[in-house]
Design an enzyme around this catalytic site. Structure first.
Site, PDB file in Angstrom:
ATOM      1  N   GLU A   1       1.218  -1.356   0.242  1.00  0.00           N
ATOM      2  CA  GLU A   1       0.068  -0.094   0.006  1.00  0.00           C
ATOM      3  C   GLU A   1       0.694   1.164  -0.152  1.00  0.00           C
ATOM      4  OE1 GLU A   1      -3.713   0.155   0.268  1.00  0.00           O
ATOM      5  OE2 GLU A   1      -3.269  -1.629   0.314  1.00  0.00           O
TER       6      GLU A   1
ATOM      7  N   CYS B   1      -3.250   7.987   3.948  1.00  0.00           N
ATOM      8  CA  CYS B   1      -3.009   7.457   2.356  1.00  0.00           C
ATOM      9  C   CYS B   1      -4.066   7.644   1.959  1.00  0.00           C
ATOM     10  CB  CYS B   1      -2.612   6.278   1.818  1.00  0.00           C
ATOM     11  SG  CYS B   1      -4.237   5.007   3.407  1.00  0.00           S
TER      12      CYS B   1
HETATM   13  P1  NDP Z   1       8.499   4.608   4.994  1.00  0.00           P
HETATM   14  O1  NDP Z   1       8.928   4.125   3.444  1.00  0.00           O
HETATM   15  O2  NDP Z   1      10.075   5.275   5.043  1.00  0.00           O
HETATM   16  O3  NDP Z   1       8.342   3.685   6.150  1.00  0.00           O
HETATM   17  C1  NDP Z   1       7.246   3.018   6.034  1.00  0.00           C
HETATM   18  C2  NDP Z   1       7.461   1.172   6.964  1.00  0.00           C
HETATM   19  O4  NDP Z   1       8.945   0.787   6.169  1.00  0.00           O
HETATM   20  C3  NDP Z   1       8.375   1.964   8.412  1.00  0.00           C
HETATM   21  O5  NDP Z   1       8.215   0.665   9.317  1.00  0.00           O
HETATM   22  C4  NDP Z   1       9.470   1.979   8.001  1.00  0.00           C
HETATM   23  O6  NDP Z   1      10.406   1.399   9.158  1.00  0.00           O
HETATM   24  C5  NDP Z   1      10.175   0.951   7.437  1.00  0.00           C
HETATM   25  N1  NDP Z   1      11.057   0.986   6.128  1.00  0.00           N
HETATM   26  C6  NDP Z   1      12.243   1.329   5.907  1.00  0.00           C
HETATM   27  N2  NDP Z   1      12.442   1.343   5.840  1.00  0.00           N
HETATM   28  C7  NDP Z   1      13.370  -0.092   5.431  1.00  0.00           C
HETATM   29  C8  NDP Z   1      13.812  -1.352   4.660  1.00  0.00           C
HETATM   30  N3  NDP Z   1      15.014  -0.772   4.017  1.00  0.00           N
HETATM   31  N4  NDP Z   1      13.735  -2.917   5.525  1.00  0.00           N
HETATM   32  C9  NDP Z   1      12.535  -2.723   6.230  1.00  0.00           C
HETATM   33  N5  NDP Z   1      11.326  -1.971   6.629  1.00  0.00           N
HETATM   34  C10 NDP Z   1      11.977  -0.634   6.016  1.00  0.00           C
HETATM   35  O7  NDP Z   1       7.317   5.712   4.409  1.00  0.00           O
HETATM   36  P2  NDP Z   1       7.443   6.425   5.948  1.00  0.00           P
HETATM   37  O8  NDP Z   1       6.838   6.269   7.636  1.00  0.00           O
HETATM   38  O9  NDP Z   1       8.452   7.365   6.242  1.00  0.00           O
HETATM   39  O10 NDP Z   1       6.495   7.734   5.070  1.00  0.00           O
HETATM   40  C11 NDP Z   1       6.816   8.306   3.443  1.00  0.00           C
HETATM   41  C12 NDP Z   1       5.743   8.060   3.191  1.00  0.00           C
HETATM   42  O11 NDP Z   1       4.714   6.629   3.240  1.00  0.00           O
HETATM   43  C13 NDP Z   1       4.457   8.406   3.341  1.00  0.00           C
HETATM   44  O12 NDP Z   1       5.114  10.751   2.747  1.00  0.00           O
HETATM   45  C14 NDP Z   1       4.109   8.717   2.285  1.00  0.00           C
HETATM   46  O13 NDP Z   1       3.660   9.279   1.187  1.00  0.00           O
HETATM   47  C15 NDP Z   1       3.665   6.958   2.780  1.00  0.00           C
HETATM   48  N6  NDP Z   1       2.651   7.196   3.207  1.00  0.00           N
HETATM   49  C16 NDP Z   1       1.917   6.103   3.128  1.00  0.00           C
HETATM   50  C17 NDP Z   1       1.160   5.552   3.293  1.00  0.00           C
HETATM   51  C18 NDP Z   1      -0.356   4.010   3.710  1.00  0.00           C
HETATM   52  O14 NDP Z   1      -0.568   3.683   3.397  1.00  0.00           O
HETATM   53  N7  NDP Z   1       0.324   4.227   1.838  1.00  0.00           N
HETATM   54  C19 NDP Z   1       1.159   5.698   4.435  1.00  0.00           C
HETATM   55  C20 NDP Z   1       1.803   6.186   5.656  1.00  0.00           C
HETATM   56  C21 NDP Z   1       2.507   6.252   4.561  1.00  0.00           C
HETATM   57  P3  NDP Z   1      11.075   2.615   9.862  1.00  0.00           P
HETATM   58  O15 NDP Z   1      10.074   4.057  11.193  1.00  0.00           O
HETATM   59  O16 NDP Z   1      12.049   1.655  10.421  1.00  0.00           O
HETATM   60  O17 NDP Z   1      11.646   3.081   8.577  1.00  0.00           O
END
Ligand code: NDP
Length: 674
Positions: free
Chosen positions: A256, A295
């Site tokens: 997502e 989202c």
């Molecule tokens: P990220 O993609 O950075 O993080 C999402 C999840 O992925 C977090 O739990 C993060 O953990 C984890 N993650 C990041 N890098 C890795 C990795 N290399 N291996 C495993 N897990 C990883 O998104 P953000 O939370 O920073 O949000 C950024 C953008 O995502 C928002 O600006 C928005 O555009 C989008 N978003 C979309 C949503 C949706 O429902 N479609 C909901 C929320 C955000 P950690 O916290 O440890 O980095």
């Protein structure tokens, strides 16, 4: 809150070193620390597979559903603990209601779907039996069984409770254990919720593990029996999807991702129409709920070109009423972004967008706040931009500012609106505010394949509408292309994401025993006792009764016609019935056949059969003419315990004529005493 712990291999563990601070979104002060150093991710995956999976697979769908319900009740009973923690994420009570009570509600919804739509067993039958040989001795039947690996849930920061529970509910209902990795910014709320669920003592060992901190080398340990369900940015999704182990092992992966959802004001919605007002309210609501960190939020608001000034005016007036500040203060409607780095990111994206779409409401650098000590908080005003030439402004269809940010744009005609909506390259949801079904149909034909959900909101449904932005447990959530190409929720559909579909082939007798249900062609068993005399526990699929023949006379048909009032020509008018291409003469009523069938197979005395509560799959296959005879075969097909005292029995009924030709077939449902 102190140190946020992980839950690994049945124990709460603190990080062994290298902790990261988590800051309050409201004040900037450190509210928690976390880190995953010291976790053995390979051992965690092994624990889930060795202990959690078998424990869950031993339970039936109904036992798992009952567990979900009890977990939802536990979350509700202790919800205030979660509300108290969650204010520091910047969310208002209303935002947290979506997260916390919405999360518990999702558990309840899956519990109820599981009880009503899944069997009380461990195998889920998919579709009808396929007859593969001439005599019917070789058949095919699709079934679902749970994957034997672990579901890795990587969650976004914005809904630490709902975002976790909406994945856990179908995972557990399917019979799979999970390792949950919440986003670090709000992991302390997810941790508290996991504690609440574990403290019920209802979760079998290994059903859940929690990673508070980075995911380490978890993905290196995955196999083709595992699933990754990811929510977050497109960048991370791509990174994870390309992970060599994920690619090599064909690990099931759903994502997502951020999406540039649109809302369309219909061409029929004049400024004085209810739909215009509903549109303005909804766009403003979607911008400000959860400070726009949703989202599904409306990023692109499309209006007929002639109405863009009116829409801008109305939206600005509404946004100006938003009270922003400390969500604990009475009257505050919008809180903060999750943290300062999110604030920086949103400001950067606004700067990029506003080069093509000037800001017409709000100032990204200035906001009036209600509350004390908020200088270090991540607050921002709602920002409305306007792109008068949306086809010349690429950024508005590509860049998502994950905050209270939206862009207003005009469309020329409906085709243009469809093209603009689709120009986001795939989204989670599009909504349209129109009272014209022709407009809605055009939008569906032109746009549905680009969006996971379409909401048509008008004066008739507004009162009950759940709005543009709410994913619902019974409807699919997810969208193609930019939205990630994944699907979550959608009732039992979501459960199947955590199961494997397998086509079984074999004899009807063999496969019926395997799946615990009487399949087409399996041998029937006739005993001394009528099946209606057997209690729920005594009845086995395949137990059957065959009736005598009963002749159906013209008097029967006429009597039935006058008695019920159904004097349709096919039963009463020989000439007209003869002229019919189907009947070629008078025939018995279908309902007469059903009634006579019941008269033939029912055993009348009080007994374990408590009630008849419906027929399913009824087909009248061949007409029955006056003078012909009918008989019925009633066979127990499957049974499902509904309460400790009662269970549903599904019977197959086949009505045949004197030449052994099928006249009617259906499933009869009865409630039986245990
Ligand atoms: P990220 O993609 O950075 O993080 C999402 C999840 O992925 C977090 O739990 C993060 O953990 C984890 N993650 C990041 N890098 C890795 C990795 N290399 N291996 C495993 N897990 C990883 O998104 P953000 O939370 O920073 O949000 C950024 C953008 O995502 C928002 O600006 C928005 O555009 C989008 N978003 C979309 C949503 C949706 O429902 N479609 C909901 C929320 C955000 P950690 O916290 O440890 O980095």
């Amino acid at each position: 809150m102190g140190i946020v712990q992980s839950f690994a291999q049945g124990h709460w563990v603190a990080p062994k070193g290298n902790v990261e601070p988590v800051h309050s979104a409201l004040t900037g002060e450190v509210v928690a620390e976390l880190g995953s150093e010291g976790l053995d991710f390979g051992a965690m995956a092994g624990h889930a597979r060795r202990i959690g999976g078998p424990n869950l697979r031993r339970m039936t769908f109904h036992e798992r559903a009952a567990m979900l319900k009890a977990l939802g009740q536990a979350v509700m009973a202790r919800k205030e603990e979660l509300y108290a923690l969650a204010f520091a994420t910047g969310a208002t009570r209303a935002d947290n209601w979506i997260d916390i009570e919405g999360g518990a509600g999702t558990l309840f919804s899956f519990a109820s779907k599981g009880r009503r739509e899944l069997p009380n067993s461990q195998i889920l039958i998919d579709g009808d039996t396929e007859i593969l040989g001439k005599t019917g001795s070789f058949i095919g039947q699709h079934v679902y069984t749970p994957l034997q690996g672990v579901a890795v849930h990587i969650n976004a920061f914005n809904f630490p409770v709902w975002g976790m529970l909406e994945k856990l509910a179908p995972t557990w209902l399917a019979g799979m254990p999970a390792i949950v990795k919440p986003a670090q910014q709000t992991a302390y709320v997810a941790e508290a919720c996991v504690r609440i669920m574990l403290e019920t003592g209802l979760l079998p060992e290994g059903a859940i593990q929690l990673v508070s901190g980075k995911a380490g080398d978890l993905l290196d340990h995955l196999t083709g029996q595992d699933v990754i369900a990811f929510t977050g940015s497109a960048r991370t999704a791509e990174l994870l999807q390309r992970h060599p182990v994920v690619a090599r092992e064909a690990v099931r992966f759903t994502a997502e991702r951020d999406s540039l959802n649109a809302s369309i004001l219909g061409p029929d919605a004049a400024p004085d129409s209810p739909e215009f007002e509903l549109f303005v309210k909804e766009v403003a609501k979607e911008m400000t709920v959860k400070a726009g960190q949703k989202c599904t939020a409306i990023r692109r608001a499309l209006v007929p070109a002639a109405l863009i000034d009116a829409a801008q005016q109305a939206l600005s007036a509404r946004l100006a009423k938003t009270v922003i500040g400390d969500p604990r203060v009475e009257g505050v409607r919008m809180g903060a972004l999750v943290g300062r780095s999110q604030l920086d990111d949103v400001r950067e994206k606004i700067a990029e967008l506003s080069r093509q779409a000037p800001i017409v409401f709000g100032d990204p650098e200035h906001v009036e706040l209600v509350g004390e000590g908020l200088e270090g908080g991540a607050f921002i005003s709602p920002i409305l931009m306007r792109a008068d030439d949306p086809w010349a402004a690429d950024a508005i269809h590509e860049v998502e500012a994950f905050g209270p940010v939206s862009t207003l744009m005009p469309y020329r005609d409906l085709d243009d609106a469809v093209a603009l909506a689709n120009h986001g390259k795939g989204s989670l949801v599009v909504s349209a505010f129109t009272h014209d079904p022709d407009v809605a149909r055009e939008l569906v034909l032109g746009s549905a394949s680009f969006h996971g959900r379409m909401a048509f909101i008008d004066r008739d449904c507004a009162g009950e509408s759940t709005g543009h932005g709410s994913p619902l447990p019974v409807l699919t959530h997810g969208g193609p292309g930019r939205a990630g190409g994944g699907e979550e929720l959608g009732g039992i559909r979501a459960v199947k994401h955590f199961m494997q579909r397998t086509a079984l082939q074999g004899s009807p007798a063999m496969l019926s025993k395997v799946v615990g249900q009487q399949l087409a062609g399996a041998p029937i068993v006739e005993g001394d006792r009528h099946p209606f005399r057997l209690r729920f526990g005594e009845l086995e699929p395949g137990y059957s009764v065959q009736t005598k023949f009963r002749k159906v006379t013209l008097e029967d048909i006429e009597h039935f016609a006058h008695f019920t009032g159904d004097t349709f020509y096919a039963h009463m008018d020989e000439e007209a019935a003869k002229a019919s291409p189907i009947f070629g003469g008078r025939v018995a009523h279908g309902y007469l056949i059903l009634s006579f069938a019941a008269g033939l197979f029912v055993d009348p005395a009080p007994g374990p059969v408590l009630a008849n509560y419906g027929l399913e799959g009824l087909r009248f296959v061949k007409p029955l003419k006056p003078g012909e005879s009918m008989k019925a075969v009633l066979t127990a097909k499957s049974k499902t315990l509904k309460t400790p005292d009662m269970g549903e029995v599904r019977w197959n009924v086949r009505v045949t004529n004197q030449d052994d030709e099928l006249v009617a077939t259906y499933d009869l449902l009865t409630m039986n005493a245990v």
